[in-house]
Design a protein around this motif. Structure first.
Motif, PDB file in Angstrom:
ATOM      1  N   ASN A   1       2.855  15.433 -25.625  1.00  0.00           N
ATOM      2  CA  ASN A   1       2.947  16.390 -24.519  1.00  0.00           C
ATOM      3  C   ASN A   1       1.642  16.575 -23.757  1.00  0.00           C
ATOM      4  O   ASN A   1       1.510  17.531 -22.988  1.00  0.00           O
ATOM      5  N   GLU A   2       0.671  15.705 -23.990  1.00  0.00           N
ATOM      6  CA  GLU A   2      -0.620  15.821 -23.325  1.00  0.00           C
ATOM      7  C   GLU A   2      -1.081  14.436 -22.874  1.00  0.00           C
ATOM      8  O   GLU A   2      -0.583  13.426 -23.351  1.00  0.00           O
ATOM      9  N   ARG A   3      -2.059  14.425 -21.974  1.00  0.00           N
ATOM     10  CA  ARG A   3      -2.620  13.152 -21.544  1.00  0.00           C
ATOM     11  C   ARG A   3      -3.716  12.724 -22.502  1.00  0.00           C
ATOM     12  O   ARG A   3      -4.546  13.545 -22.920  1.00  0.00           O
ATOM     13  N   ARG A   4      -3.735  11.454 -22.865  1.00  0.00           N
ATOM     14  CA  ARG A   4      -4.768  10.932 -23.754  1.00  0.00           C
ATOM     15  C   ARG A   4      -6.161  11.173 -23.161  1.00  0.00           C
ATOM     16  O   ARG A   4      -7.105  11.539 -23.878  1.00  0.00           O
TER      17      ARG A   4
ATOM     18  N   MET B   1       0.848  -1.202   0.000  1.00  0.00           N
ATOM     19  CA  MET B   1       0.000   0.000   0.000  1.00  0.00           C
ATOM     20  C   MET B   1       0.880   1.248   0.000  1.00  0.00           C
ATOM     21  O   MET B   1       1.847   1.351   0.748  1.00  0.00           O
ATOM     22  N   ASN B   2       0.526   2.224  -0.818  1.00  0.00           N
ATOM     23  CA  ASN B   2       1.300   3.452  -0.912  1.00  0.00           C
ATOM     24  C   ASN B   2       0.758   4.469   0.077  1.00  0.00           C
ATOM     25  O   ASN B   2      -0.361   4.936  -0.046  1.00  0.00           O
ATOM     26  N   ASN B   3       1.555   4.812   1.094  1.00  0.00           N
ATOM     27  CA  ASN B   3       1.129   5.763   2.109  1.00  0.00           C
ATOM     28  C   ASN B   3       1.651   7.173   1.856  1.00  0.00           C
ATOM     29  O   ASN B   3       1.552   8.037   2.712  1.00  0.00           O
ATOM     30  N   THR B   4       2.238   7.406   0.670  1.00  0.00           N
ATOM     31  CA  THR B   4       2.750   8.734   0.344  1.00  0.00           C
ATOM     32  C   THR B   4       1.583   9.712   0.226  1.00  0.00           C
ATOM     33  O   THR B   4       0.619   9.446  -0.498  1.00  0.00           O
ATOM     34  N   PRO B   5       1.623  10.868   0.934  1.00  0.00           N
ATOM     35  CA  PRO B   5       0.524  11.828   0.846  1.00  0.00           C
ATOM     36  C   PRO B   5       0.318  12.311  -0.584  1.00  0.00           C
ATOM     37  O   PRO B   5       1.286  12.497  -1.327  1.00  0.00           O
ATOM     38  N   ARG B   6      -0.911  12.471  -0.978  1.00  0.00           N
ATOM     39  CA  ARG B   6      -1.200  12.971  -2.323  1.00  0.00           C
ATOM     40  C   ARG B   6      -1.103  14.492  -2.309  1.00  0.00           C
ATOM     41  O   ARG B   6      -1.756  15.157  -1.503  1.00  0.00           O
ATOM     42  N   LEU B   7      -0.300  15.042  -3.206  1.00  0.00           N
ATOM     43  CA  LEU B   7      -0.086  16.477  -3.274  1.00  0.00           C
ATOM     44  C   LEU B   7      -0.631  17.046  -4.577  1.00  0.00           C
ATOM     45  O   LEU B   7      -0.538  16.416  -5.631  1.00  0.00           O
ATOM     46  N   LEU B   8      -1.192  18.248  -4.514  1.00  0.00           N
ATOM     47  CA  LEU B   8      -1.632  19.005  -5.680  1.00  0.00           C
ATOM     48  C   LEU B   8      -1.018  20.395  -5.589  1.00  0.00           C
ATOM     49  O   LEU B   8      -0.756  20.897  -4.492  1.00  0.00           O
ATOM     50  N   ALA B   9      -0.793  21.029  -6.732  1.00  0.00           N
ATOM     51  CA  ALA B   9      -0.183  22.362  -6.746  1.00  0.00           C
ATOM     52  C   ALA B   9      -0.958  23.296  -7.659  1.00  0.00           C
ATOM     53  O   ALA B   9      -1.422  22.894  -8.734  1.00  0.00           O
TER      54      ALA B   9
ATOM     55  N   ARG C   1       9.485  20.288  -9.576  1.00  0.00           N
ATOM     56  CA  ARG C   1      10.202  19.402 -10.492  1.00  0.00           C
ATOM     57  C   ARG C   1       9.731  17.955 -10.398  1.00  0.00           C
ATOM     58  O   ARG C   1       9.702  17.239 -11.395  1.00  0.00           O
ATOM     59  N   GLU C   2       9.358  17.493  -9.231  1.00  0.00           N
ATOM     60  CA  GLU C   2       8.952  16.096  -9.063  1.00  0.00           C
ATOM     61  C   GLU C   2       7.462  15.869  -9.298  1.00  0.00           C
ATOM     62  O   GLU C   2       6.979  14.751  -9.168  1.00  0.00           O
ATOM     63  N   PHE C   3       6.705  16.924  -9.630  1.00  0.00           N
ATOM     64  CA  PHE C   3       5.266  16.801  -9.827  1.00  0.00           C
ATOM     65  C   PHE C   3       4.957  16.348 -11.248  1.00  0.00           C
ATOM     66  O   PHE C   3       5.649  16.712 -12.199  1.00  0.00           O
ATOM     67  N   SER C   4       3.891  15.574 -11.401  1.00  0.00           N
ATOM     68  CA  SER C   4       3.425  15.162 -12.725  1.00  0.00           C
ATOM     69  C   SER C   4       2.375  16.166 -13.216  1.00  0.00           C
ATOM     70  O   SER C   4       1.801  16.914 -12.415  1.00  0.00           O
ATOM     71  N   PRO C   5       2.095  16.198 -14.523  1.00  0.00           N
ATOM     72  CA  PRO C   5       1.157  17.188 -15.060  1.00  0.00           C
ATOM     73  C   PRO C   5      -0.234  17.139 -14.438  1.00  0.00           C
ATOM     74  O   PRO C   5      -0.895  18.173 -14.319  1.00  0.00           O
ATOM     75  N   ASP C   6      -0.702  15.941 -14.035  1.00  0.00           N
ATOM     76  CA  ASP C   6      -2.041  15.865 -13.465  1.00  0.00           C
ATOM     77  C   ASP C   6      -2.094  16.349 -12.016  1.00  0.00           C
ATOM     78  O   ASP C   6      -3.165  16.401 -11.414  1.00  0.00           O
TER      79      ASP C   6
ATOM     80  N   GLY D   1       7.498  24.714 -16.747  1.00  0.00           N
ATOM     81  CA  GLY D   1       7.510  23.292 -17.046  1.00  0.00           C
ATOM     82  C   GLY D   1       6.132  22.668 -17.096  1.00  0.00           C
ATOM     83  O   GLY D   1       5.995  21.444 -17.187  1.00  0.00           O
ATOM     84  N   PHE D   2       5.080  23.519 -17.062  1.00  0.00           N
ATOM     85  CA  PHE D   2       3.702  23.027 -17.113  1.00  0.00           C
ATOM     86  C   PHE D   2       2.867  23.988 -17.955  1.00  0.00           C
ATOM     87  O   PHE D   2       3.212  25.171 -18.086  1.00  0.00           O
ATOM     88  N   PRO D   3       1.765  23.507 -18.541  1.00  0.00           N
ATOM     89  CA  PRO D   3       0.895  24.394 -19.318  1.00  0.00           C
ATOM     90  C   PRO D   3       0.284  25.490 -18.441  1.00  0.00           C
ATOM     91  O   PRO D   3       0.074  25.295 -17.243  1.00  0.00           O
ATOM     92  N   ILE D   4       0.012  26.635 -19.056  1.00  0.00           N
ATOM     93  CA  ILE D   4      -0.599  27.767 -18.350  1.00  0.00           C
ATOM     94  C   ILE D   4      -1.906  28.121 -19.056  1.00  0.00           C
ATOM     95  O   ILE D   4      -1.941  28.269 -20.275  1.00  0.00           O
ATOM     96  N   GLU D   5      -2.971  28.266 -18.286  1.00  0.00           N
ATOM     97  CA  GLU D   5      -4.284  28.600 -18.830  1.00  0.00           C
ATOM     98  C   GLU D   5      -4.610  30.057 -18.496  1.00  0.00           C
ATOM     99  O   GLU D   5      -4.521  30.459 -17.344  1.00  0.00           O
ATOM    100  N   VAL D   6      -5.000  30.823 -19.497  1.00  0.00           N
ATOM    101  CA  VAL D   6      -5.527  32.166 -19.251  1.00  0.00           C
ATOM    102  C   VAL D   6      -7.034  32.012 -19.056  1.00  0.00           C
ATOM    103  O   VAL D   6      -7.731  31.562 -19.962  1.00  0.00           O
ATOM    104  N   ILE D   7      -7.528  32.373 -17.878  1.00  0.00           N
ATOM    105  CA  ILE D   7      -8.938  32.141 -17.574  1.00  0.00           C
ATOM    106  C   ILE D   7      -9.730  33.434 -17.698  1.00  0.00           C
ATOM    107  O   ILE D   7      -9.222  34.526 -17.445  1.00  0.00           O
ATOM    108  N   ALA D   8     -10.998  33.310 -18.079  1.00  0.00           N
ATOM    109  CA  ALA D   8     -11.885  34.456 -18.224  1.00  0.00           C
ATOM    110  C   ALA D   8     -12.244  35.018 -16.850  1.00  0.00           C
ATOM    111  O   ALA D   8     -12.096  34.353 -15.818  1.00  0.00           O
ATOM    112  N   GLY D   9     -12.756  36.238 -16.828  1.00  0.00           N
ATOM    113  CA  GLY D   9     -13.077  36.904 -15.577  1.00  0.00           C
ATOM    114  C   GLY D   9     -14.076  36.148 -14.728  1.00  0.00           C
ATOM    115  O   GLY D   9     -13.907  36.016 -13.507  1.00  0.00           O
TER     116      GLY D   9
END
Length: 510
Positions: free
Chosen positions: A360-363, A1-9, A80-85, A113-121
């Motif tokens: 360069n993208e996820r299927r 079992m993987n007990n590594t905390p799940r991180l998001l950024a 650097r160690e983060f994945s795109p998702d 090193g990751f895509p950038i989204e310009v978001i609407a107001g």
């Protein structure tokens, strides 16, 4: 079992500051079942002041671009160690209006090193409310959230975790400070003019917002937090024990700035150097907010855009993607034939799945976008059948679509525009065009033209890219094609259309 905390950024590229927030996702058991919560584990802030580098003709100057890229390079090192998702980066007002935003975004994405989204107001407003509602004090009724950024101010009324009214106005602490307080000079007249200018902008939403009403007013993010800290630390509230922003506290802070005559001479406990240049602009806007919306007191929360981005990213991984909700709402609004949309969606996704995974993208992301395009390809028929694909693309380009970034909408609109008719009209849309996705959608459109639940035969597709031949190949059973002459005719026309733009389209009957 993987007990590594799940991180998001989350990376928030605001008009005043760039911020990085990293959160740990915890699953908490409650009486009604498991609930996910995000706890901050790390944060970085860079006072980039991007809006200060916006010239009169709406171009980002080189110093601002350099500050932004350097900040993002440091963020990229931390991620650097983060994945795109695990990462979502969003940009706000300054990059919505900058004419050279696309050039800067290329540098910025390389640095981060990751895509950038310009978001609407309004999408920014939705995400701000999502973050604030997870961090603000509990409220049984409606909640008003006000977020004064560097280049825009968002106003949201919501209930629980859902936004109901959303508006974004082009007033911000950086732009207002530059316009009314050049060189940091503050006097009675300049402050009055700045307040009146803010009030004029806010007046457009007053009637609707007051009609909806709220039981709690909350200020989110940097400007609100800075104002609250200055008021509290300098004892400007009538009740010294009271937290948050009060009307009398704002008035006393205003008098302190006017007395000092220049922001560089202001002596206030807790005033940070990077906040000094934008303080009078942010204060004058908040004064306008209190006056127009008749607010006496406002709570303050740290939860804002970046926390909202994290919760939205978490929702996508839990199959609660707001974009799916938006697409369903659009299908209802524009009277889409759901059965036909499902036929085209299923066929298109089966075709795309036969191609190699994108580089360069996820299927999964591409299949989702293709599915949304198939679901919405006929929304333009609500305007007119003639050239309906152009109407569909127009709607996708200009409508408020919660959950979709500007880039999402541009890619979606390109697929809608290109799913039928001539391919030459797509020139100039190369940045938003995925030829394999478009090929799959157009072929699905041809195969499902009968608008009936007919089982399709095995159809094989591939893409060739060698020294002798480049393009697409479609392989179909000859017996089936002979009983479907319209498909055979349409495929011939389709091959001719692709050949016109220099892409070979080979149809093989087996």
């Amino acid at each position: 079992m993987n007990n590594t905390p799940r991180l998001l950024a989350a990376v928030d590229m605001g008009s005043n500051s760039f911020r990085l927030m990293i959160g740990r996702v915890d699953e908490i058991q409650t009486a009604t079942g498991p609930v996910s919560q995000i706890f901050q584990v790390d944060a970085l802030r860079e006072p980039v002041r991007l809006a200060a580098g916006l010239t009169a003709d709406k171009y980002l100057d080189q110093p601002a671009r350099r500050r932004g890229v350097e900040a993002l390079r440091r963020f990229g090192d931390r991620l650097r160690e983060f994945s795109p998702d695990q990462v979502r980066a969003v940009a706000t007002n300054t990059l919505r209006v900058a004419k050279n935003a696309s050039e800067f975004l290329i540098e910025a994405e390389n640095a981060l090193g990751f895509p950038i989204e310009v978001i609407a107001g309004r999408e920014e407003a939705r995400l701000i409310y999502l973050g604030a509602s997870h961090d603000a004090p509990a409220c049984a009724g409606n909640r008003l959230v006000v977020d004064i950024g560097g280049g825009s101010t968002e106003f949201i009324i919501g209930h629980g975790y859902s936004a109901k009214l959303m508006e974004s106005l082009y007033i911000g602490c950086v732009s207002h400070s530059r316009q009314f307080f050049p060189s940091g000079n503050v006097d009675e007249y300049a402050m009055k003019q700045a307040e009146l200018a803010a009030r004029r902008e806010i007046q457009v939403l007053v009637r609707q917002y007051r009609s909806a009403g709220w039981q709690q007013a909350v200020g989110s993010s940097g400007t609100a937090r800075a104002l609250a800290e200055l008021i509290e630390l300098n004892g400007m509230n009538d009740n010294a024990q009271e937290h948050g922003i009060t009307r009398e506290g704002l008035e006393r802070l205003k008098r302190a700035l006017i007395k000092a005559e220049n922001t560089n001479r202001v002596r206030l406990v807790g005033l940070k150097p990077d906040r000094i240049p934008v303080l009078p602009g942010g204060l004058s806007i908040m004064l306008g907010v209190f006056a127009e919306l008749d607010i006496d007191r406002m709570d303050v929360t740290d939860g804002a855009l970046r926390l909202g981005v994290l919760y939205d990213l978490l929702g996508r991984s839990h199959h609660e993607d707001m974009r799916t909700v938006t697409v369903d709402q659009f299908m209802r609004r524009y009277g889409v034939d759901r059965a036909q949309a499902a036929r085209v969606r299923q066929a298109a996704q089966r075709l795309l799945a036969q191609f190699p995974d994108p580089a360069n993208e996820r299927r999964e992301d591409n299949l989702a976008l293709l599915g949304w395009a198939a679901s919405l390809h006929e929304i333009g028929m609500s305007i007119a059948h003639s050239s309906y694909h152009k109407h569909s693309a127009y709607i996708a380009t200009h409508a408020d679509m919660p959950g979709f970034s500007k880039t999402d909408q541009a890619r979606l609109a390109t697929l809608l525009l290109g799913h039928a008719g001539k391919l030459g009209k797509l020139s100039g849309r190369g940045r938003f065009l995925d030829w394999r996705m478009l090929f799959s959608l157009r072929l699905a459109f041809v195969l499902c033209r009968r608008r009936a639940d007919v089982e399709l035969p095995e159809i094989r597709v591939s893409q060739r890219a060698d020294a002798l031949e480049e393009g697409f190949e479609v392989r179909l059973p000859k017996a089936w094609v002979e009983t479907n002459p319209l498909v055979e005719y349409s495929l011939g026309k389709e091959a001719d259309e692709w050949e016109r733009i220099g892409i070979r389209y080979k149809v093989v009957y087996v």
